[in-house]
Design a protein around this motif. Sequence first.
Motif, PDB file in Angstrom:
ATOM      1  N   ILE A 232     -15.841  -7.176   6.812  1.00 57.15           N
ATOM      2  CA  ILE A 232     -14.629  -7.485   6.048  1.00 57.15           C
ATOM      3  C   ILE A 232     -14.323  -6.375   5.051  1.00 57.15           C
ATOM      4  CG2 ILE A 232     -13.685  -9.057   4.300  1.00 57.15           C
ATOM      5  CD1 ILE A 232     -15.051 -11.332   5.864  1.00 57.15           C
ATOM      6  N   ILE A 233     -15.354  -5.857   4.380  1.00 64.19           N
ATOM      7  CA  ILE A 233     -15.156  -4.740   3.447  1.00 64.19           C
ATOM      8  C   ILE A 233     -14.576  -3.528   4.182  1.00 64.19           C
ATOM      9  CG2 ILE A 233     -16.388  -3.038   2.017  1.00 64.19           C
ATOM     10  CD1 ILE A 233     -15.982  -5.723   0.657  1.00 64.19           C
ATOM     11  N   HIS A 234     -15.076  -3.250   5.393  1.00 69.45           N
ATOM     12  CA  HIS A 234     -14.557  -2.122   6.168  1.00 69.45           C
ATOM     13  C   HIS A 234     -13.099  -2.333   6.564  1.00 69.45           C
ATOM     14  CE1 HIS A 234     -18.637  -0.713   6.364  1.00 69.45           C
ATOM     15  NE2 HIS A 234     -18.256   0.346   7.046  1.00 69.45           N
ATOM     16  N   VAL A 235     -12.741  -3.531   6.965  1.00 70.61           N
ATOM     17  CA  VAL A 235     -11.366  -3.812   7.369  1.00 70.61           C
ATOM     18  C   VAL A 235     -10.422  -3.682   6.172  1.00 70.61           C
ATOM     19  CG1 VAL A 235      -9.824  -5.649   8.185  1.00 70.61           C
ATOM     20  CG2 VAL A 235     -12.012  -5.250   9.328  1.00 70.61           C
ATOM     21  N   ILE A 236     -10.819  -4.215   5.033  1.00 73.67           N
ATOM     22  CA  ILE A 236      -9.987  -4.111   3.829  1.00 73.67           C
ATOM     23  C   ILE A 236      -9.814  -2.649   3.420  1.00 73.67           C
ATOM     24  CG2 ILE A 236      -9.913  -4.632   1.355  1.00 73.67           C
ATOM     25  CD1 ILE A 236     -11.239  -7.331   2.060  1.00 73.67           C
ATOM     26  N   THR A 237     -10.899  -1.886   3.446  1.00 76.97           N
ATOM     27  CA  THR A 237     -10.832  -0.464   3.093  1.00 76.97           C
ATOM     28  C   THR A 237      -9.899   0.281   4.037  1.00 76.97           C
ATOM     29  OG1 THR A 237     -13.083  -0.556   2.227  1.00 76.97           O
ATOM     30  CG2 THR A 237     -12.199   1.622   2.730  1.00 76.97           C
ATOM     31  N   CYS A 238     -10.023   0.020   5.325  1.00 77.27           N
ATOM     32  CA  CYS A 238      -9.171   0.674   6.314  1.00 77.27           C
ATOM     33  C   CYS A 238      -7.701   0.319   6.079  1.00 77.27           C
ATOM     34  CB  CYS A 238      -9.601   0.268   7.717  1.00 77.27           C
ATOM     35  SG  CYS A 238      -8.718   1.132   9.021  1.00 77.27           S
ATOM     36  N   PHE A 239      -7.433  -0.945   5.767  1.00 76.08           N
ATOM     37  CA  PHE A 239      -6.065  -1.377   5.479  1.00 76.08           C
ATOM     38  C   PHE A 239      -5.474  -0.582   4.318  1.00 76.08           C
ATOM     39  CE2 PHE A 239      -3.330  -3.968   2.781  1.00 76.08           C
ATOM     40  CZ  PHE A 239      -2.255  -4.155   3.640  1.00 76.08           C
ATOM     41  N   PHE A 240      -6.248  -0.427   3.233  1.00 75.84           N
ATOM     42  CA  PHE A 240      -5.732   0.299   2.077  1.00 75.84           C
ATOM     43  C   PHE A 240      -5.554   1.793   2.364  1.00 75.84           C
ATOM     44  CE2 PHE A 240      -6.995  -3.463  -0.399  1.00 75.84           C
ATOM     45  CZ  PHE A 240      -5.819  -3.628  -1.115  1.00 75.84           C
ATOM     46  N   ILE A 241      -6.409   2.364   3.179  1.00 77.03           N
ATOM     47  CA  ILE A 241      -6.249   3.770   3.555  1.00 77.03           C
ATOM     48  C   ILE A 241      -4.956   3.955   4.351  1.00 77.03           C
ATOM     49  CG2 ILE A 241      -7.184   5.605   5.020  1.00 77.03           C
ATOM     50  CD1 ILE A 241      -9.997   4.615   4.149  1.00 77.03           C
ATOM     51  N   ILE A 242      -4.718   3.075   5.317  1.00 76.66           N
ATOM     52  CA  ILE A 242      -3.500   3.164   6.131  1.00 76.66           C
ATOM     53  C   ILE A 242      -2.262   2.886   5.271  1.00 76.66           C
ATOM     54  CG2 ILE A 242      -2.246   2.073   8.036  1.00 76.66           C
ATOM     55  CD1 ILE A 242      -5.023   1.685   9.376  1.00 76.66           C
TER      56      ILE A 242
ATOM     57  N   ASN B 167      -1.908   3.436   2.099  1.00 77.77           N
ATOM     58  CA  ASN B 167      -1.692   4.602   1.253  1.00 77.77           C
ATOM     59  C   ASN B 167      -1.027   5.734   2.036  1.00 77.77           C
ATOM     60  OD1 ASN B 167      -1.971   6.230  -1.141  1.00 77.77           O
ATOM     61  ND2 ASN B 167      -3.588   7.312  -0.052  1.00 77.77           N
ATOM     62  N   PHE B 168      -1.427   5.913   3.282  1.00 76.40           N
ATOM     63  CA  PHE B 168      -0.802   6.943   4.102  1.00 76.40           C
ATOM     64  C   PHE B 168       0.695   6.659   4.267  1.00 76.40           C
ATOM     65  CE2 PHE B 168       0.838   8.224   8.224  1.00 76.40           C
ATOM     66  CZ  PHE B 168       0.672   9.597   8.145  1.00 76.40           C
ATOM     67  N   PHE B 169       1.027   5.414   4.607  1.00 73.54           N
ATOM     68  CA  PHE B 169       2.446   5.072   4.791  1.00 73.54           C
ATOM     69  C   PHE B 169       3.212   5.183   3.475  1.00 73.54           C
ATOM     70  CE2 PHE B 169       1.049   2.949   8.743  1.00 73.54           C
ATOM     71  CZ  PHE B 169       1.941   3.557   9.608  1.00 73.54           C
ATOM     72  N   TYR B 170       2.578   4.802   2.383  1.00 74.85           N
ATOM     73  CA  TYR B 170       3.260   4.869   1.087  1.00 74.85           C
ATOM     74  C   TYR B 170       3.533   6.309   0.678  1.00 74.85           C
ATOM     75  CZ  TYR B 170       4.179   4.198  -3.867  1.00 74.85           C
ATOM     76  OH  TYR B 170       4.747   4.213  -5.111  1.00 74.85           O
ATOM     77  N   THR B 171       2.577   7.213   0.913  1.00 75.78           N
ATOM     78  CA  THR B 171       2.740   8.595   0.457  1.00 75.78           C
ATOM     79  C   THR B 171       3.471   9.480   1.468  1.00 75.78           C
ATOM     80  OG1 THR B 171       0.545   9.164   1.321  1.00 75.78           O
ATOM     81  CG2 THR B 171       0.706   8.526  -1.005  1.00 75.78           C
TER      82      THR B 171
END
Length: 64
Positions: A45-55, A57-61
């Motif tokens: 779950i920690i890995h999935v949440i981290t991956c979600f925030f990385i993706i 952030n990419f779309f946001y920036t």
Amino acid sequence: MRFWLIWARATGHLMGRTDDDKPDVPVLTLREAKVALLLKTFWVIIHVITCFFIIANFFYTHIL
């Protein structure tokens, strides 16, 4: 010591009881297997949440 055996099993690492014996797959009780499953589930779950925030952030920036 039993916690380390459960943690080792949950992370897929084989561990012996002393430095001299060969590591074997410890047989876990049902309760210990459930603890190992909870640890591994939490880790995924920690890995999935981290991956979600990385993706996100990419779309946001880069996209917005």
